[in-house]
Design a protein around this motif. Structure first.
Motif, short mmCIF file in Angstrom:
data_model
loop_
_atom_site.label_atom_id
_atom_site.label_comp_id
_atom_site.label_asym_id
_atom_site.label_seq_id
_atom_site.Cartn_x
_atom_site.Cartn_y
_atom_site.Cartn_z
N SER A 122 57.02 40.91 -46.09
CA SER A 122 56.64 40.95 -47.50
C SER A 122 56.11 39.57 -47.91
O SER A 122 56.69 38.54 -47.53
CB SER A 122 57.87 41.30 -48.34
N ALA A 125 58.80 37.42 -49.69
CA ALA A 125 59.84 36.83 -48.85
C ALA A 125 59.27 35.66 -48.06
O ALA A 125 59.90 34.61 -47.92
CB ALA A 125 60.42 37.89 -47.91
N CYS A 140 61.67 40.22 -53.55
CA CYS A 140 60.39 40.92 -53.50
C CYS A 140 60.17 41.76 -54.76
O CYS A 140 60.22 42.99 -54.74
CB CYS A 140 60.32 41.78 -52.24
N GLU A 163 65.26 46.82 -54.21
CA GLU A 163 65.34 46.20 -52.89
C GLU A 163 66.81 45.98 -52.57
O GLU A 163 67.53 45.33 -53.33
CB GLU A 163 64.58 44.86 -52.91
N CYS A 166 66.96 41.82 -48.31
CA CYS A 166 65.66 41.12 -48.31
C CYS A 166 65.57 40.15 -47.15
O CYS A 166 66.56 39.54 -46.75
CB CYS A 166 65.49 40.40 -49.64
N GLN A 167 64.37 40.00 -46.67
CA GLN A 167 64.11 39.03 -45.60
C GLN A 167 64.43 37.61 -46.07
O GLN A 167 64.88 36.78 -45.29
CB GLN A 167 62.64 39.11 -45.22
N CYS A 174 63.00 43.58 -45.13
CA CYS A 174 63.54 43.99 -46.42
C CYS A 174 63.73 45.51 -46.40
O CYS A 174 62.98 46.23 -45.74
CB CYS A 174 62.57 43.65 -47.55
ZN LIG Z 1 62.22 41.23 -49.71
#
Ligand SMILES: [Zn+2]
Length: 554
Positions: A122, A125, A140, A163, A166-167, A174
């Motif tokens: 994303s 992220a 995100c 979300e 998340c990364q 994510c």
């Molecule tokens: Zn994310």
């Protein structure tokens, strides 16, 4: 048409006329990630993350709705599910994230939608991790907002994509979950409220208004505090007036007699003699003794404020008159109104005061009717009112109204026998365990001229009690003073009963004083030889000099 039929190169191209990149047939704007990082930094820096995330989500939502409508115009999708999948494909095509859907359940008739999936890489992220360490919440917002908006347009009811991991939190990718608000169990109004953007300029102007209001309140409160300080509402300790002088005894006997009447009283005396103390003494013994005792210092207020304090005012009668005010004449009811420094009342007010006392009614500032009043009036002054009357500075008729019963408090220097009694009383009140005054300190107090009267004595005792640090008070513990020495050093004999040799010394000094330092003449008056006189003076041990300005003039 299916989502998998979408071709990036068919959707995204170049407009031949303008040379702009286009999506379908609308203009596409390309931003670089680095520039977005600057934008994000500035937004978070000035608004904080919470507000920034709301703005991002709203932006994403709007973008998603528009894209869904555009896609539905461009292509005829097989099913709403395919359209939603197409929206996910669009996220990848436009560089937001690589989006994949794990599961989707959709019922258009019931307006139900549940779907879940993941984003990898994303852009939000990636942007976050390029600037900040891993975060403790998902970031995100545009990506999830876009999918919310897209699905909401398809379903024609509000869909919220959340979300879940998340990364930017340190996860490999994510994950998200989307549902209609009903399926989330959310109240649409609540969601609307959370996702609304407070306009900074509106918030600032609201805060500015609050600040202005607070400033106004503060200014008004300060003015009120000023007025209250000039009044004396504090409870006076129920103490009697300490004295043993005959002059004070006579005064108090008279005061007790007059207390029983409702006659207006004028207390005269130098400043610091305790005029308010006497007024309270009278009030306590009067018929209205249980009623209020209100005091005002007439010198402390400007004429306009004094009038509204005494007589009250009607709301709106002048700037700052936010509400009706009753005034002290009315507030005092059947109690006592003490007008301190009555000699300082400006002439234009004197007529109004006269009317209030004479007619027993007052009119509020801006008021139309007369209000009857009953308070007993005790006035006080340190001025010579009769002289002011002669000079035309004080109304004669007002003087006679006030001085129905004049009382005069003698200055402290004229009742020296009260000094030690008062001093001991002040000390006992302040420091019950204090061992008291040394004989020299007593002499010094009795010799002092006390221009500030009882109040000055009280200040001295308070000062000396501190300076003596719990030991007996010595002359050097008193504040330095340039006050004139008393005329008669033998006055203190009535109190401290000195030994004979000291008496000799004091008397010798007195005679020397009277002969303006002529020792021969002094010796003649004393009936002693010069050498004896010399001895009397020499025997005196030196004090700090403060008490003995009448001292040796050899
Ligand atoms: Zn994310």
């Amino acid at each position: 048409m299916r989502a998998s039929d979408l071709l990036r190169l068919e959707l995204i191209g170049i407009d031949e006329k303008t040379g702009f990149p286009i999506f379908g047939d609308s203009r596409l704007i390309v931003f670089g990630m680095t520039a977005l990082a600057r934008l994000q930094n500035d937004l978070i820096g000035s608004l904080g993350w919470e507000k920034t995330s709301v703005i991002y989500t709203r932006y994403g939502h709007e973008y998603g709705m528009t894209m869904a409508l555009r896609m539905a115009e461009l292509y005829d999708f097989d099913s709403p599910e395919e359209l939603i999948r197409g929206g996910c494909g669009l996220q990848t095509m436009t560089g937001l994230a690589t989006t994949s859907i794990d599961a989707i359940r959709i019922d258009m008739a019931k307006k139900q939608l549940t779907f879940s999936g993941s984003w990898s890489n994303s852009f939000e992220a990636t942007l976050w991790l390029s600037q900040f360490p891993p975060n403790d919440h998902p970031v995100c917002c545009i990506v999830s907002g876009m999918l919310s908006g897209f699905a909401s347009a398809v379903m024609q009811t509000e869909v919220l994509v959340r979300e879940t991991t998340c990364q930017a939190e340190g996860n490999p990718f994510c994950r998200f979950e989307g549902r209609t608000l009903t399926e989330w169990g959310l109240d649409p109004e609540e969601v609307e409220r959370i996702q609304s953007v407070v306009r900074i300029d509106e918030e600032l102007s609201r805060l500015q208004q609050q600040l202005d209001q607070a400033r106004e309140d503060l200014a008004r409160q300060n003015a009120e505090i000023k007025v209250l300080k000039s009044l004396t509402f504090r409870a006076e300790p129920n103490r009697e007036i300490i004295h043993r002088s005959a002059s004070m005894e006579k005064l108090l006997v008279t005061a007790e007699k007059v207390a029983a009447t409702r006659a207006t009283i004028l207390i005269q005396g130098e400043s610091g003699t305790g005029k308010e103390v006497l007024a309270r003494f009278i009030h306590r013994r009067s018929e209205g003794g249980g009623k209020p005792f209100l005091a005002i210092n007439c010198a402390a207020l400007p004429p306009s404020l004094l009038e509204s304090e005494l007589f009250g005012h009607v709301k709106g009668s002048f700037t700052g008159a936010h509400s009706d005010k009753r005034g002290l004449f009315v507030e005092a009811g059947e109690g006592t109104l003490f007008l301190d420094e009555v000699g300082e009342i400006p002439q234009e007010m004197q007529a109004k005061l006269l009317r209030a006392i004479q007619e027993k009614e007052v009119r509020q500032v801006g008021g139309l009717r007369d209000i009857p009043v009953q308070a007993r009036i005790i006035a006080a002054t340190n001025r010579d009112l009769q002289e002011m009357v002669r000079d035309g500075r004080f109304r004669e008729d007002l003087y006679y109204r006030l001085a129905v019963f004049p009382l005069f408090i003698p200055p402290l220097r004229e009742r020296r026998e009260d000094i030690l009694l008062l001093a001991r009383n002040f000390l006992a009140r302040l420091h019950p365990e204090h061992p008291g005054f040394s004989p020299k300190a007593v002499r010094l107090m009795e010799a002092h001229g006390w221009p500030g009267n009882v109040r000055e004595l009280e200040n001295w005792v308070e000062y000396a009690a501190v300076m003596s640090a719990g030991k007996r008070i010595l002359p050097e513990h008193f504040p330095l003073t340039t006050a004139p020495a008393p005329k008669d050093p033998l006055v203190s004999l009535t109190v401290d009963l000195p030994p004979l040799d000291e008496l000799e010394r004091r008397y010798t000094k007195l005679v020397l004083e009277r002969t303006t330092g002529n020792r021969t003449e002094a010796a003649k008056i004393l009936g002693i030889g010069i050498s004896t006189l010399w001895r009397h003076l020499k025997e005196e041990k030196p004090t700090d000099g403060k008490a003995d300005k009448t001292g040796d003039r050899t």
